[in-house]
Scaffold this active site. Structure first.
Site, PDB file in Angstrom:
ATOM      1  N   GLU A  53     -10.678   0.659 -13.641  1.00 55.11           N
ATOM      2  CA  GLU A  53     -10.302   0.525 -12.235  1.00 55.11           C
ATOM      3  C   GLU A  53      -9.691  -0.849 -11.954  1.00 55.11           C
ATOM      4  O   GLU A  53      -8.761  -0.970 -11.172  1.00 55.11           O
ATOM      5  CB  GLU A  53     -11.540   0.750 -11.364  1.00 55.11           C
ATOM      6  N   THR A 185       3.150   9.902  -0.483  1.00 55.46           N
ATOM      7  CA  THR A 185       2.215   9.089  -1.260  1.00 55.46           C
ATOM      8  C   THR A 185       1.015   9.893  -1.750  1.00 55.46           C
ATOM      9  O   THR A 185       0.308   9.458  -2.640  1.00 55.46           O
ATOM     10  CB  THR A 185       1.701   7.888  -0.435  1.00 55.46           C
TER      11      THR A 185
END
Length: 200
Positions: A53, A185
């Site tokens: 991450e 998006t």
């Protein structure tokens, strides 16, 4: 010097690649490809084929950067050249999105192969009896350890984006042709009013 990068930034190569095609900039397109390969390198270095991450770059010429890390962080730098600040992967789509877009724009098989490698990592490390979940540590691979330490949730972007971009990478290029469609998006395809007359 801000040494942290999170996986969200992996959308940039695909977006930059599209923009560079629209304005006809080979320089920006080359930059997009370099950024894409840098983003994938984080995934490719991990035993799981999945990216953390967030990572931290450590300047080797600045000893204090390395010494400030925990023992685990130093071991990660020694093994991978980066520190895994948030070592989990929660099925995020951003790199697969950029790889899909760049594959469609260039036809370079290496980008499809990168998606396939990530997909294999997801299959090994994130698949559980009733679906897919995140993995808590990308530095381990279920091929040797079995599925361990999962992040027991499945975000909606897994279905809306990650699976869609993975599928589209291997689908015929006429399926949601980039000359006729744009993506929001959140990976919703929208038909273009005017077809792009360039070459995606």
């Amino acid at each position: 010097f801000y040494p942290y990068v999170d996986t969200f930034t992996n959308f940039i190569p695909g977006t930059l690649g599209l923009a560079s095609k629209l304005v006809g900039s080979d320089t920006y397109f080359e930059l997009a490809e370099q950024l894409l390969k840098a983003g994938y390198s984080v995934f490719g270095k991990m035993p799981s084929n999945l990216g953390a991450e967030a990572i931290r770059f450590v300047r080797r010429n600045v000893g204090s950067d390395y010494l400030q890390l925990s023992a685990q962080g130093r071991a990660q730098v020694d093994a991978y050249g980066i520190s895994l600040e948030r070592p989990y992967y929660v099925l995020r789509p951003e790199l697969i999105e950029s790889l899909f877009l760049m594959y469609r724009m260039t036809g370079k098989q290496e980008y499809a192969d990168m998606v396939w490698n990530i997909w294999q990592g997801i299959q090994r490390n994130c698949r559980v009896e009733n679906g897919f979940v995140g993995t808590a540590n990308v530095a381990t691979d279920a091929a040797t350890t079995g599925v361990l330490n999962t992040v027991d949730s499945t975000e909606s972007f897994w279905f809306a984006e990650t699976l869609k971009y993975t599928y589209l990478t291997f689908a015929d290029h006429d399926v949601i042709n980039l000359d006729q469609w744009v993506f929001t998006t959140e990976a919703h395809p929208l038909s273009r009013t005017f077809a792009f007359d360039g070459a995606f």
